[in-house]
Design an enzyme around this catalytic site. Structure first.
Site, short mmCIF file in Angstrom:
data_model
loop_
_atom_site.label_atom_id
_atom_site.label_comp_id
_atom_site.label_asym_id
_atom_site.label_seq_id
_atom_site.Cartn_x
_atom_site.Cartn_y
_atom_site.Cartn_z
N ASP A 67 1.35 -7.88 4.65
CA ASP A 67 2.76 -7.48 5.02
C ASP A 67 2.80 -7.04 6.38
O ASP A 67 1.69 -6.98 7.01
CB ASP A 67 3.21 -6.24 4.16
CG ASP A 67 2.34 -5.38 3.84
OD1 ASP A 67 1.15 -5.37 4.44
OD2 ASP A 67 2.48 -4.52 2.83
N ASN A 136 4.18 4.40 -6.68
CA ASN A 136 4.84 4.00 -7.39
C ASN A 136 4.65 2.70 -8.03
O ASN A 136 5.31 1.99 -8.76
CB ASN A 136 6.44 3.78 -6.70
CG ASN A 136 6.38 3.00 -5.44
OD1 ASN A 136 5.45 2.34 -5.28
ND2 ASN A 136 7.51 2.68 -4.84
N HIS A 138 3.46 -0.10 -6.31
CA HIS A 138 3.83 -1.27 -5.37
C HIS A 138 2.65 -2.12 -4.88
O HIS A 138 1.30 -1.23 -4.83
CB HIS A 138 4.64 -0.81 -4.18
CG HIS A 138 4.14 -0.18 -3.12
ND1 HIS A 138 4.99 0.72 -2.55
CD2 HIS A 138 3.03 -0.34 -2.61
CE1 HIS A 138 4.30 1.20 -1.40
NE2 HIS A 138 2.88 0.71 -1.56
N GLU A 143 8.04 -3.66 -4.23
CA GLU A 143 8.35 -2.29 -4.58
C GLU A 143 8.59 -2.48 -6.18
O GLU A 143 9.05 -3.69 -6.64
CB GLU A 143 9.57 -1.63 -4.10
CG GLU A 143 9.31 -1.38 -2.56
CD GLU A 143 8.44 0.06 -2.35
OE1 GLU A 143 7.79 0.42 -3.01
OE2 GLU A 143 8.56 0.59 -1.32
C1 F6R Z 1 -0.18 -2.18 2.89
C2 F6R Z 1 -0.07 -2.23 1.48
C3 F6R Z 1 0.47 -1.25 0.77
C4 F6R Z 1 -0.59 -0.01 0.72
C5 F6R Z 1 -0.36 1.14 -0.39
C6 F6R Z 1 -1.08 2.20 -0.39
O1 F6R Z 1 -0.55 -3.48 3.50
O2 F6R Z 1 -0.31 -3.48 1.18
O3 F6R Z 1 0.55 -1.55 -0.54
O4 F6R Z 1 -1.91 -0.68 -0.10
O5 F6R Z 1 0.94 1.45 0.14
O6 F6R Z 1 -1.10 2.71 1.09
P1 F6R Z 1 -2.45 3.87 1.05
O7 F6R Z 1 -3.65 3.16 1.13
O8 F6R Z 1 -2.16 4.22 2.25
O9 F6R Z 1 -2.27 5.00 0.23
#
Ligand code: F6R
Length: 266
Positions: A67, A136, A138, A143
């Site tokens: 992303d 959550n 995702h 989401e």
């Molecule tokens: C970002 C991504 C998100 C993160 C998720 C967890 O490229 O794919 O899904 O993996 O938000 O983020 P952290 O590791 O910062 O808790």
């Protein structure tokens, strides 16, 4: 779905690094799917060190990140391209022309999304996809209530995700609330998936993802449909699972049967 529980985040990262190392040794031209965020940093440090020691090489590999924040160009310090350059790409032997992100600075994001899907297809698809997980549930920026068949597209981040990621932004800095993200359908096409989660904030999302039901309310629960998905946890992220001892038992049996096969089965 294979669930591996390690005592510490460092052990979980080393286990994930073993999966990546084995992948690259077996297929040096692998297509890797990569994630940003705090969770993969220990894994990236481990891969950098192994690369430095000559134990693995990214020279022939390509990467596709999940992303990118909409509207941020590659040189913006808050862009995921910038993050990945700092956290990994500038510190390993990868050819950066083979590292890909959705073109979130494009004036036509819908076209950029279609182009990203085409580029992925032309590269032969992802061999090994790394995922983190949001509190959550995702994955990427899919989401809750994202279609389980979704493809790369623009998504609005939830208030919870914006709040969770606010730690990366200074107080008066613009924080994007839209992103271009691979879809859940896109992610599920990877040949192999590794989801890494550490810390107590992920325990509830992990419980829902592993124990089900499969539901768009918890996007990571879609991994139950994948034939080769491994969820690597530290003890805190595994803290809400009903029967963590079962997964530890299975892991011990698998290790006894095939000590070098970390995470090969599901
Ligand atoms: C970002 C991504 C998100 C993160 C998720 C967890 O490229 O794919 O899904 O993996 O938000 O983020 P952290 O590791 O910062 O808790």
């Amino acid at each position: 779905m294979r669930v591996v529980i390690k005592d510490t985040p460092a052990e979980a990262a080393r286990y994930a690094a073993d999966v990546f190392t084995r992948q690259l040794l077996g297929q040096p031209g692998s297509v890797l799917g990569l994630a940003t965020g705090s969770t993969p940093l220990l894994l990236y440090e481990e891969l950098i060190e192994r690369c430095r020691l000559g134990a693995l090489s990214f020279r022939e590999a390509s990467t596709f990140n999940l992303d990118e924040y909409l509207g941020l160009g590659a040189t913006h310090p808050q862009s995921y391209r910038y993050f990945m350059d700092q956290a990994l790409f500038d510190r390993i032997d990868i050819d950066k022309t083979r590292t890909h992100f959705p073109d979130a600075a494009s004036p036509d994001p819908q076209k950029a999304a279609r182009d990203y899907e085409r580029c992925l297809r032309d590269a032969g698809g992802v061999d090994l996809q790394l995922l983190g997980i949001g509190a959550n549930g995702h994955i990427g920026f899919n989401e809750p209530y994202s279609s389980l068949g979704s493809r790369t597209r623009v998504k609005t981040l939830t208030a919870q995700t914006v709040a969770d990621n606010a730690r990366f932004f200074s107080e008066d800095e613009f924080q994007p609330q839209l992103a271009l993200t691979m879809g859940i359908g896109t992610i599920l096409e990877a040949r192999r998936i590794v989801l890494l989660a550490t810390g107590p904030a992920k325990a509830s999302a992990i419980k829902q993802s592993v124990e089900g039901p499969i539901t768009a309310k918890c996007p990571a629960s879609a991994l139950q449909l994948h034939p080769a998905a491994t969820v690597i946890l530290d003890i805190e992220a595994a803290g809400a699972l009903e029967d963590p001892a079962l997964f530890r038992h299975i892991e011990k049996q698998d290790q006894a049967l095939s000590p070098s096969a970390n995470g090969v089965a599901s």
